[in-house]
Scaffold this active site. Structure first.
Site, mmCIF file in Angstrom:
data_model
loop_
_atom_site.group_PDB
_atom_site.id
_atom_site.type_symbol
_atom_site.label_atom_id
_atom_site.label_comp_id
_atom_site.label_asym_id
_atom_site.label_seq_id
_atom_site.Cartn_x
_atom_site.Cartn_y
_atom_site.Cartn_z
ATOM 1 N N THR A 144 0.809 -1.206 0.000
ATOM 2 C CA THR A 144 0.000 0.000 0.000
ATOM 3 C C THR A 144 0.849 1.266 0.000
ATOM 4 O OG1 THR A 144 -1.517 1.250 1.413
ATOM 5 C CG2 THR A 144 -0.085 -0.273 2.531
ATOM 6 N N ASP A 145 0.253 2.363 -0.449
ATOM 7 C CA ASP A 145 0.972 3.651 -0.393
ATOM 8 C C ASP A 145 1.106 4.160 1.045
ATOM 9 O OD1 ASP A 145 -1.688 4.344 0.057
ATOM 10 O OD2 ASP A 145 -1.792 5.861 -1.523
ATOM 11 N N GLU A 146 0.327 3.577 1.974
ATOM 12 C CA GLU A 146 0.342 4.092 3.354
ATOM 13 C C GLU A 146 1.691 3.879 4.032
ATOM 14 O OE1 GLU A 146 -3.019 3.350 5.802
ATOM 15 O OE2 GLU A 146 -4.419 3.496 4.134
ATOM 16 N N TYR A 186 -1.669 -0.555 11.050
ATOM 17 C CA TYR A 186 -1.852 -1.222 9.750
ATOM 18 C C TYR A 186 -0.661 -0.950 8.829
ATOM 19 C CZ TYR A 186 -3.269 -1.599 4.839
ATOM 20 O OH TYR A 186 -3.292 -1.870 3.489
ATOM 21 N N LYS A 190 2.279 -3.430 7.278
ATOM 22 C CA LYS A 190 2.511 -3.606 5.842
ATOM 23 C C LYS A 190 3.959 -3.250 5.501
ATOM 24 C CE LYS A 190 0.001 -4.581 2.928
ATOM 25 N NZ LYS A 190 -0.391 -5.920 2.380
HETATM 26 P P1 NAD Z 1 -9.764 -7.193 2.237
HETATM 27 O O1 NAD Z 1 -9.736 -6.928 3.694
HETATM 28 O O2 NAD Z 1 -10.974 -6.889 1.441
HETATM 29 O O3 NAD Z 1 -9.417 -8.726 1.983
HETATM 30 C C1 NAD Z 1 -8.412 -9.405 2.682
HETATM 31 C C2 NAD Z 1 -8.580 -10.903 2.419
HETATM 32 O O4 NAD Z 1 -7.532 -11.583 3.128
HETATM 33 C C3 NAD Z 1 -9.908 -11.472 2.957
HETATM 34 O O5 NAD Z 1 -10.475 -12.325 1.989
HETATM 35 C C4 NAD Z 1 -9.492 -12.247 4.200
HETATM 36 O O6 NAD Z 1 -10.333 -13.349 4.477
HETATM 37 C C5 NAD Z 1 -8.088 -12.684 3.820
HETATM 38 N N1 NAD Z 1 -7.251 -12.947 5.011
HETATM 39 C C6 NAD Z 1 -7.096 -12.144 6.101
HETATM 40 N N2 NAD Z 1 -6.278 -12.730 6.996
HETATM 41 C C7 NAD Z 1 -5.886 -13.921 6.433
HETATM 42 C C8 NAD Z 1 -5.038 -14.969 6.854
HETATM 43 N N3 NAD Z 1 -4.421 -14.928 8.048
HETATM 44 N N4 NAD Z 1 -4.851 -16.037 6.036
HETATM 45 C C9 NAD Z 1 -5.485 -16.093 4.834
HETATM 46 N N5 NAD Z 1 -6.317 -15.139 4.402
HETATM 47 C C10 NAD Z 1 -6.518 -14.059 5.173
HETATM 48 O O7 NAD Z 1 -8.484 -6.430 1.661
HETATM 49 P P2 NAD Z 1 -8.294 -5.660 0.265
HETATM 50 O O8 NAD Z 1 -8.778 -4.276 0.421
HETATM 51 O O9 NAD Z 1 -8.785 -6.512 -0.833
HETATM 52 O O10 NAD Z 1 -6.700 -5.596 0.226
HETATM 53 C C11 NAD Z 1 -5.956 -6.683 -0.316
HETATM 54 C C12 NAD Z 1 -4.473 -6.351 -0.233
HETATM 55 O O11 NAD Z 1 -4.202 -5.153 -0.942
HETATM 56 C C13 NAD Z 1 -3.989 -6.113 1.206
HETATM 57 O O12 NAD Z 1 -2.706 -6.666 1.324
HETATM 58 C C14 NAD Z 1 -3.936 -4.592 1.324
HETATM 59 O O13 NAD Z 1 -2.935 -4.201 2.232
HETATM 60 C C15 NAD Z 1 -3.561 -4.203 -0.097
HETATM 61 N N6 NAD Z 1 -4.047 -2.875 -0.545
HETATM 62 C C16 NAD Z 1 -5.357 -2.514 -0.396
HETATM 63 C C17 NAD Z 1 -5.779 -1.277 -0.894
HETATM 64 C C18 NAD Z 1 -7.225 -0.848 -0.782
HETATM 65 O O14 NAD Z 1 -7.529 0.313 -1.105
HETATM 66 N N7 NAD Z 1 -8.140 -1.699 -0.383
HETATM 67 C C19 NAD Z 1 -4.861 -0.421 -1.506
HETATM 68 C C20 NAD Z 1 -3.534 -0.822 -1.610
HETATM 69 C C21 NAD Z 1 -3.121 -2.063 -1.147
HETATM 70 O O1 DAU Z 2 -4.140 4.004 0.538
HETATM 71 C C1 DAU Z 2 -4.375 2.630 0.454
HETATM 72 C C2 DAU Z 2 -5.195 2.177 1.639
HETATM 73 O O2 DAU Z 2 -6.519 2.679 1.429
HETATM 74 C C3 DAU Z 2 -5.220 0.670 1.824
HETATM 75 O O3 DAU Z 2 -3.926 0.215 2.109
HETATM 76 C C4 DAU Z 2 -6.161 0.272 2.954
HETATM 77 O O4 DAU Z 2 -6.246 -1.137 3.038
HETATM 78 C C5 DAU Z 2 -7.534 0.848 2.645
HETATM 79 O O5 DAU Z 2 -8.419 0.551 3.705
HETATM 80 C C6 DAU Z 2 -7.462 2.359 2.426
HETATM 81 O O6 DAU Z 2 -7.145 3.059 3.663
HETATM 82 P P1 DAU Z 2 -7.891 4.404 4.101
HETATM 83 O O7 DAU Z 2 -7.792 4.522 5.560
HETATM 84 O O8 DAU Z 2 -7.453 5.548 3.260
HETATM 85 O O9 DAU Z 2 -9.411 4.026 3.634
HETATM 86 P P2 DAU Z 2 -10.824 4.245 4.325
HETATM 87 O O10 DAU Z 2 -11.860 3.877 3.327
HETATM 88 O O11 DAU Z 2 -10.887 3.615 5.671
HETATM 89 O O12 DAU Z 2 -10.884 5.828 4.551
HETATM 90 C C7 DAU Z 2 -10.770 6.735 3.470
HETATM 91 C C8 DAU Z 2 -10.764 8.141 4.044
HETATM 92 O O13 DAU Z 2 -12.061 8.421 4.571
HETATM 93 C C9 DAU Z 2 -9.800 8.332 5.206
HETATM 94 O O14 DAU Z 2 -9.260 9.643 5.149
HETATM 95 C C10 DAU Z 2 -10.682 8.196 6.451
HETATM 96 C C11 DAU Z 2 -12.023 8.717 5.975
HETATM 97 N N1 DAU Z 2 -13.203 8.086 6.597
HETATM 98 C C12 DAU Z 2 -13.293 6.731 6.572
HETATM 99 C C13 DAU Z 2 -14.372 6.094 7.136
HETATM 100 C C14 DAU Z 2 -14.463 4.594 7.134
HETATM 101 C C15 DAU Z 2 -14.214 8.864 7.141
HETATM 102 O O15 DAU Z 2 -14.148 10.099 7.132
HETATM 103 N N2 DAU Z 2 -15.302 8.235 7.712
HETATM 104 C C16 DAU Z 2 -15.406 6.871 7.737
HETATM 105 O O16 DAU Z 2 -16.403 6.355 8.293
#
Ligand code: NAD
Ligand code: DAU
Length: 380
Positions: A144-146, A186, A190
């Site tokens: 992730t970019d975080e 988190y 990562k």
């Molecule tokens: P998600 O939470 O929707 O899905 C995570 C999946 O991993 C689920 O299916 C869960 O059951 C599985 N999982 C969790 N713990 C596990 C374990 N111990 N063993 C096996 N499976 C397990 O997550 P996502 O948003 O699809 O993100 C997927 C990946 O991409 C993550 O590594 C996250 O850090 C990365 N990522 C997410 C975003 C985003 O915006 N969602 C952006 C950049 C990177």
């Molecule tokens: O940047 C990549 C990341 O983006 C991924 O690595 C993470 O897995 C993914 O969850 C996401 O993280 P964020 O924290 O940016 O996403 P989230 O949807 O939780 O929140 C987006 C923005 O909105 C953040 O600034 C917090 C704000 N927010 C979020 C929620 C859930 C609110 O203001 N209210 C809310 O209820």
């Protein structure tokens, strides 16, 4: 007369971890449909975020197999590596929600750090036991970019940018060379897993790849994340909890564009390299929320502004990163990738999908979800 039908051997055996989650399900769908000659093994623990309903359309394809397992279960992973003769890993399994990591950091360290290490070590033992060793193998870690920390909001009103039709809110961007500075449990977990992946390349010569992507949006995202949570709340006339002043900025990418980038990098990315993936699409939370409200209201036939009264400013997230903005020009210049969807089109598609798939939403918000929702939001 009997014929012995010999199954076509698969060209590749790819283990996708976390394939029942949001991004993982799009990756599994893309690979299973696009590569009939690859065996795709989806390994997922099915935590609250994993849902096999995300893969209904491909679950019966012959080149797809699901295995319920925990990436931390080293012995099982070792056995599966042998059983499926895994030669490529696309590792997405993780605990992924920042708010949950603030409440329970241990679970994040366990899955994201120890789970990644267990997967790396299992791959190492299996691949080193083969006569060809690491040749033709890939360990691709999705990050992730975080991990880069937070950027400043130097232009709170936004300024024009050469890269996008939408304004940018600062002068800096995350580059592949940006120093790691994670703030939340988190992102710290990562970052740690990214370091382990690179260490396995540097120490053992494992062919690894790491990509760092910005915020994804699209179908099948669990409604704890901003966009699906707000769409669902608008539909049910529930408050929309905006953290702080709603001024934080995120860079949004349509999930299928991320999956396409993963496909490209898995096949053509340079070993041991890192690529940033992002949409050059920065939005202040409050502006994005207004777009969501407008789109949901229009699609539900409400007058413009009907749901604006649901906006509720609440206590900010602890350690809330101000701005993320990814520079993905390396990926564009080296491998030709760019997002295929304009944001307006992507958000319209996304809102329509959630409104059309209320049954999916009802299923994932039944059970423990209500407890989570109350703990997270009521009394905030
Ligand atoms: P998600 O939470 O929707 O899905 C995570 C999946 O991993 C689920 O299916 C869960 O059951 C599985 N999982 C969790 N713990 C596990 C374990 N111990 N063993 C096996 N499976 C397990 O997550 P996502 O948003 O699809 O993100 C997927 C990946 O991409 C993550 O590594 C996250 O850090 C990365 N990522 C997410 C975003 C985003 O915006 N969602 C952006 C950049 C990177
Ligand atoms: O940047 C990549 C990341 O983006 C991924 O690595 C993470 O897995 C993914 O969850 C996401 O993280 P964020 O924290 O940016 O996403 P989230 O949807 O939780 O929140 C987006 C923005 O909105 C953040 O600034 C917090 C704000 N927010 C979020 C929620 C859930 C609110 O203001 N209210 C809310 O209820």
């Amino acid at each position: 007369m009997f014929y012995i039908v010999q199954a076509m051997p698969y060209k590749r055996h790819i283990l996708v971890t976390g394939g029942a989650g949001f991004i993982g399900s799009h990756v599994v769908r893309l690979f299973t449909n696009k590569y009939d000659d690859y065996q795709i093994i989806n390994l997922d623990k099915l935590t609250y975020a994993g849902n096999l309903a995300n893969l209904k359309d491909i679950e019966n394809k012959p080149n797809y197999t699901f295995v319920k397992a925990d990436i931390c279960d080293f012995e099982t992973i070792c056995r599966l590596m042998e059983e499926f003769q895994v030669d490529g890993i696309i590792h997405l399994a993780a605990e992924s929600h920042v708010d949950r990591s603030i409440k329970d950091p241990f679970t994040f360290a366990r899955t994201n750090v120890m789970g990644t290490l267990s997967l790396l070590q299992a791959a190492k033992l299996y691949w080193e036991s083969k006569k060809e060793g690491y040749e033709g193998k890939r360990f691709y870690h999705i990050s992730t970019d975080e991990v880069y920390g937070a950027l400043e909001l130097t232009h709170p009103e936004g300024v024009k940018s050469a890269h996008s039709t939408h304004p940018v809110y600062g002068d800096d961007f995350f580059h592949e060379s940006t120093k790691y500075a994670p703030h939340s449990p988190y992102s710290a977990s990562k970052a740690s897993s990214d370091h382990f992946v690179r260490a396995f390349h540097d120490t053992y010569g494992m062919p690894t790849l790491v990509t760092n992507c910005s915020n994804n949006y699209g179908p099948y995202q669990f409604p704890e994340k901003l966009i699906p949570l707000f769409i669902n709340n608008i539909r049910h006339r529930k408050p929309l909890p905006v953290y702080g002043k709603g001024e934080n900025v995120r860079d949004w990418l349509y999930v299928e564009d991320h999956a396409r980038a993963i496909d490209l990098i898995f096949h053509q990315g340079r070993i041991a390299d890192t690529y940033n993936i992002g949409g050059f699409n920065e939005w202040k939370n409050i502006d994005l929320i207004k777009v969501i409200i407008k789109t949901v209201d229009r699609l539900l036939g409400h007058p413009e502004g009907y749901s604006s009264d649901l906006i509720t400013y609440v206590t900010d997230r602890k350690g809330h990163d101000m701005r993320y903005a990814i520079d993905s020009s390396k990926l564009h210049e080296e491998l030709g990738w760019e997002p295929s969807l304009q944001f307006e089109e992507g958000i319209e598609k996304t809102v329509r999908w959630y409104l059309d798939n209320q049954e999916w939403m009802d299923n994932v918000t039944s059970g423990d979800y209500q407890k989570y929702y109350e703990e997270m939001y009521l009394g905030r």
